[in-house]
Scaffold this motif. Structure first.
Motif, PDB file in Angstrom:
ATOM      1  N   GLY A  42       0.819  -1.210   0.000  1.00  0.00           N
ATOM      2  CA  GLY A  42       0.000   0.000   0.000  1.00  0.00           C
ATOM      3  C   GLY A  42       0.854   1.261   0.000  1.00  0.00           C
ATOM      4  N   ILE A  43       1.939   1.280   0.771  1.00  0.00           N
ATOM      5  CA  ILE A  43       2.846   2.426   0.798  1.00  0.00           C
ATOM      6  C   ILE A  43       3.549   2.585  -0.551  1.00  0.00           C
ATOM      7  CG2 ILE A  43       4.967   3.321   1.822  1.00  0.00           C
ATOM      8  CD1 ILE A  43       4.091   2.034   4.459  1.00  0.00           C
ATOM      9  N   MET A  44       3.948   1.464  -1.159  1.00  0.00           N
ATOM     10  CA  MET A  44       4.659   1.514  -2.445  1.00  0.00           C
ATOM     11  C   MET A  44       3.840   2.203  -3.523  1.00  0.00           C
ATOM     12  SD  MET A  44       6.575  -2.135  -3.066  1.00  0.00           S
ATOM     13  CE  MET A  44       7.110  -1.573  -4.685  1.00  0.00           C
ATOM     14  N   VAL A  45       2.586   1.803  -3.650  1.00  0.00           N
ATOM     15  CA  VAL A  45       1.787   2.254  -4.792  1.00  0.00           C
ATOM     16  C   VAL A  45       0.796   3.342  -4.435  1.00  0.00           C
ATOM     17  CG1 VAL A  45       2.005   0.005  -5.889  1.00  0.00           C
ATOM     18  CG2 VAL A  45       0.052   0.434  -4.429  1.00  0.00           C
ATOM     19  N   GLY A  46       0.593   3.606  -3.143  1.00  0.00           N
ATOM     20  CA  GLY A  46      -0.355   4.629  -2.736  1.00  0.00           C
ATOM     21  C   GLY A  46      -1.772   4.097  -2.694  1.00  0.00           C
ATOM     22  N   PHE A  47      -2.647   4.881  -2.134  1.00  0.00           N
ATOM     23  CA  PHE A  47      -4.049   4.484  -1.985  1.00  0.00           C
ATOM     24  C   PHE A  47      -4.965   5.434  -2.766  1.00  0.00           C
ATOM     25  CE2 PHE A  47      -1.906   2.810   1.754  1.00  0.00           C
ATOM     26  CZ  PHE A  47      -2.364   1.507   1.763  1.00  0.00           C
ATOM     27  N   GLY A  48      -4.520   5.808  -3.957  1.00  0.00           N
ATOM     28  CA  GLY A  48      -5.300   6.738  -4.773  1.00  0.00           C
ATOM     29  C   GLY A  48      -6.608   6.129  -5.256  1.00  0.00           C
ATOM     30  N   ALA A  49      -7.536   6.994  -5.642  1.00  0.00           N
ATOM     31  CA  ALA A  49      -8.842   6.551  -6.128  1.00  0.00           C
ATOM     32  C   ALA A  49      -8.890   6.600  -7.648  1.00  0.00           C
ATOM     33  CB  ALA A  49      -9.933   7.436  -5.539  1.00  0.00           C
ATOM     34  N   ASP A  50      -7.808   6.120  -8.291  1.00  0.00           N
ATOM     35  CA  ASP A  50      -7.704   6.235  -9.746  1.00  0.00           C
ATOM     36  C   ASP A  50      -7.992   4.914 -10.440  1.00  0.00           C
ATOM     37  OD1 ASP A  50      -5.519   5.057  -8.638  1.00  0.00           O
ATOM     38  OD2 ASP A  50      -4.029   6.062  -9.885  1.00  0.00           O
ATOM     39  N   GLY A  51      -8.650   4.000  -9.790  1.00  0.00           N
ATOM     40  CA  GLY A  51      -8.974   2.726 -10.414  1.00  0.00           C
ATOM     41  C   GLY A  51     -10.348   2.754 -11.052  1.00  0.00           C
ATOM     42  N   GLY A  52     -10.744   1.635 -11.634  1.00  0.00           N
ATOM     43  CA  GLY A  52     -12.062   1.492 -12.227  1.00  0.00           C
ATOM     44  C   GLY A  52     -12.719   0.247 -11.669  1.00  0.00           C
TER      45      GLY A  52
ATOM     46  N   LEU B 159      11.005   7.602  -2.993  1.00  0.00           N
ATOM     47  CA  LEU B 159      11.145   7.216  -1.593  1.00  0.00           C
ATOM     48  C   LEU B 159       9.992   6.329  -1.144  1.00  0.00           C
ATOM     49  CD1 LEU B 159      12.611   7.502   1.119  1.00  0.00           C
ATOM     50  CD2 LEU B 159      11.256   9.571   1.539  1.00  0.00           C
ATOM     51  N   GLN B 160       8.778   6.626  -1.616  1.00  0.00           N
ATOM     52  CA  GLN B 160       7.594   5.849  -1.243  1.00  0.00           C
ATOM     53  C   GLN B 160       7.747   4.393  -1.699  1.00  0.00           C
ATOM     54  OE1 GLN B 160       3.857   7.776  -2.246  1.00  0.00           O
ATOM     55  NE2 GLN B 160       2.916   5.812  -2.729  1.00  0.00           N
ATOM     56  N   THR B 161       8.244   4.197  -2.921  1.00  0.00           N
ATOM     57  CA  THR B 161       8.453   2.845  -3.445  1.00  0.00           C
ATOM     58  C   THR B 161       9.518   2.110  -2.646  1.00  0.00           C
ATOM     59  OG1 THR B 161       7.834   3.559  -5.662  1.00  0.00           O
ATOM     60  CG2 THR B 161       9.071   1.508  -5.501  1.00  0.00           C
ATOM     61  N   LEU B 162      10.602   2.800  -2.319  1.00  0.00           N
ATOM     62  CA  LEU B 162      11.694   2.171  -1.574  1.00  0.00           C
ATOM     63  C   LEU B 162      11.247   1.755  -0.176  1.00  0.00           C
ATOM     64  CD1 LEU B 162      14.672   4.511  -2.585  1.00  0.00           C
ATOM     65  CD2 LEU B 162      14.210   2.185  -3.392  1.00  0.00           C
ATOM     66  N   VAL B 163      10.545   2.650   0.526  1.00  0.00           N
ATOM     67  CA  VAL B 163      10.100   2.346   1.892  1.00  0.00           C
ATOM     68  C   VAL B 163       9.133   1.166   1.882  1.00  0.00           C
ATOM     69  CG1 VAL B 163       8.805   3.209   3.872  1.00  0.00           C
ATOM     70  CG2 VAL B 163      10.471   4.680   2.741  1.00  0.00           C
ATOM     71  N   GLY B 164       8.153   1.218   0.998  1.00  0.00           N
ATOM     72  CA  GLY B 164       7.190   0.128   0.912  1.00  0.00           C
ATOM     73  C   GLY B 164       7.839  -1.180   0.519  1.00  0.00           C
ATOM     74  N   GLY B 165       8.777  -1.137  -0.434  1.00  0.00           N
ATOM     75  CA  GLY B 165       9.473  -2.350  -0.860  1.00  0.00           C
ATOM     76  C   GLY B 165      10.277  -2.987   0.257  1.00  0.00           C
ATOM     77  N   VAL B 166      10.955  -2.154   1.050  1.00  0.00           N
ATOM     78  CA  VAL B 166      11.731  -2.668   2.181  1.00  0.00           C
ATOM     79  C   VAL B 166      10.810  -3.336   3.201  1.00  0.00           C
ATOM     80  CG1 VAL B 166      13.137  -1.989   4.164  1.00  0.00           C
ATOM     81  CG2 VAL B 166      13.664  -1.079   1.899  1.00  0.00           C
ATOM     82  N   ILE B 167       9.642  -2.750   3.428  1.00  0.00           N
ATOM     83  CA  ILE B 167       8.697  -3.336   4.382  1.00  0.00           C
ATOM     84  C   ILE B 167       8.235  -4.716   3.908  1.00  0.00           C
ATOM     85  CG2 ILE B 167       6.361  -3.113   5.349  1.00  0.00           C
ATOM     86  CD1 ILE B 167       6.823  -0.093   5.468  1.00  0.00           C
ATOM     87  N   VAL B 168       7.925  -4.846   2.616  1.00  0.00           N
ATOM     88  CA  VAL B 168       7.514  -6.145   2.073  1.00  0.00           C
ATOM     89  C   VAL B 168       8.634  -7.165   2.215  1.00  0.00           C
ATOM     90  CG1 VAL B 168       6.769  -7.394   0.010  1.00  0.00           C
ATOM     91  CG2 VAL B 168       5.870  -5.112   0.465  1.00  0.00           C
ATOM     92  N   LEU B 169       9.852  -6.758   1.843  1.00  0.00           N
ATOM     93  CA  LEU B 169      10.991  -7.671   1.946  1.00  0.00           C
ATOM     94  C   LEU B 169      11.219  -8.119   3.392  1.00  0.00           C
ATOM     95  CD1 LEU B 169      13.539  -5.958  -0.483  1.00  0.00           C
ATOM     96  CD2 LEU B 169      12.434  -8.178  -0.807  1.00  0.00           C
ATOM     97  N   LEU B 170      11.155  -7.186   4.325  1.00  0.00           N
ATOM     98  CA  LEU B 170      11.362  -7.536   5.731  1.00  0.00           C
ATOM     99  C   LEU B 170      10.264  -8.468   6.234  1.00  0.00           C
ATOM    100  CD1 LEU B 170      12.515  -4.117   7.250  1.00  0.00           C
ATOM    101  CD2 LEU B 170      13.912  -6.133   6.779  1.00  0.00           C
TER     102      LEU B 170
END
Length: 287
Positions: free
Chosen positions: A138-148, A261-272
């Motif tokens: 969620g941190i990596m990609v954000g929680f935007g409302a841009d889906g369909g 930075l958002q992608t890096l932080v989220g990616g590290v959390i998933v890896l950990l």
């Protein structure tokens, strides 16, 4: 083979499958053809690679794995094909962010299906690690409302199909893994073939499509099938989320595309989360 050794092989195989699947973004950037053409080539070349393995291992009896697939094997193939169609269809109908977050729910869907069909109670650390991984995605990609809505539904369908494939492989050890992977890869390629732009394929593209199919489809499907048979459903799904943080890593190394930075932080959390779960599961196995 001891249960602990079998479990460790499962961890290894599923981890390697996540690594091979994470190269999809690298290959799509490298090849540069339209998506339908790349998926068609990936599926067909992947099926060819798995078929060569079947020929090498079964020789004159190469028809046996296909002949003994049964209804469960055909059901697995159908689920793989439906999942691929739903995944391809969702690409243009929802955002990458929504798709990634929806896919990150696969450990929980797999845990629910595993409890319903296999009576597997998920370990507490696996559930906790899945929650942490979901937050990381969620941190990596954000929680935007841009889906369909339609795209999100197709993405959810693809995720459910993957979870169901884990349950089938886990619950039916008599089904030939290689035959199912071969037929599933072939059918996913043939489904996209009518939409492919074959006239745009150059001589160099054929070699790249072959590499894409052999590594990302043949190796990925086979390793995933071998590993998911040895692990609880939720753990297979959790380790598969490694695809999300690893995908931008290969693109960065190959094309020097820096991640935010958002992608890096989220990616590290998933890896950990995944690494922490693996370490805790190893401690549990030793105990």
């Amino acid at each position: 083979m001891s249960a602990a050794r079998d479990y460790q092989l499962g961890l290894l195989f599923v981890t390697l499958s996540a690594i091979t699947w994470s190269t999809a973004g690298f290959f799509t950037r490298l090849i540069g053809l339209d998506y339908a053409t790349m998926i068609a080539g990936r599926g067909i070349f992947g099926a060819l690679g798995i078929f060569i393995v079947i020929l090498a291992t079964h020789r004159r009896n190469w028809m046996t794995p296909f002949a003994t697939m049964g209804r469960i094997g055909l059901l697995y193939v159908a689920i793989v094909v439906v999942g691929m169609i739903a995944f391809v269809g969702s690409l243009g109908l929802t955002s990458v962010a929504h798709s990634a977050v929806i896919f990150a729910t696969i450990p929980f869907i797999s845990a629910l299906l595993g409890w319903i069909f296999l009576r597997e109670r998920p370990a507490f650390e696996a559930v906790a690690a899945s929650l942490v991984a979901l937050v990381g995605v969620g941190i990596m990609v954000g929680f935007g409302a841009d889906g369909g809505i339609i795209g999100d539904f197709l993405s959810l369908l693809a995720t459910v199909c993957m979870a169901l494939s884990i349950i089938i492989i886990r619950g039916h050890t008599q089904v030939s893994i290689t035959a199912c992977a071969c037929l599933g890869s072939l059918m996913s390629g043939l489904v996209c073939l009518p939409f492919a732009s074959l006239s745009t394929i150059g001589a160099g593209d054929i070699g790249l499509l072959a590499m894409f199919g052999l590594m990302n489809s043949a190796a990925g499907l086979t390793l995933f099938s071998l590993g998911s048979r040895r692990l609880p459903a939720i753990e297979t799904a959790l380790i598969s989320t490694l695809d999300t943080p690893l995908a931008p890593l290969w693109v960065w190394l190959a094309f020097n595309e820096t991640a935010g930075l958002q992608t890096l932080v989220g990616g590290v959390i998933v890896l950990l989360a995944v690494i922490g779960h693996i370490l805790m599961s190893q401690r549990r196995q030793r105990a």
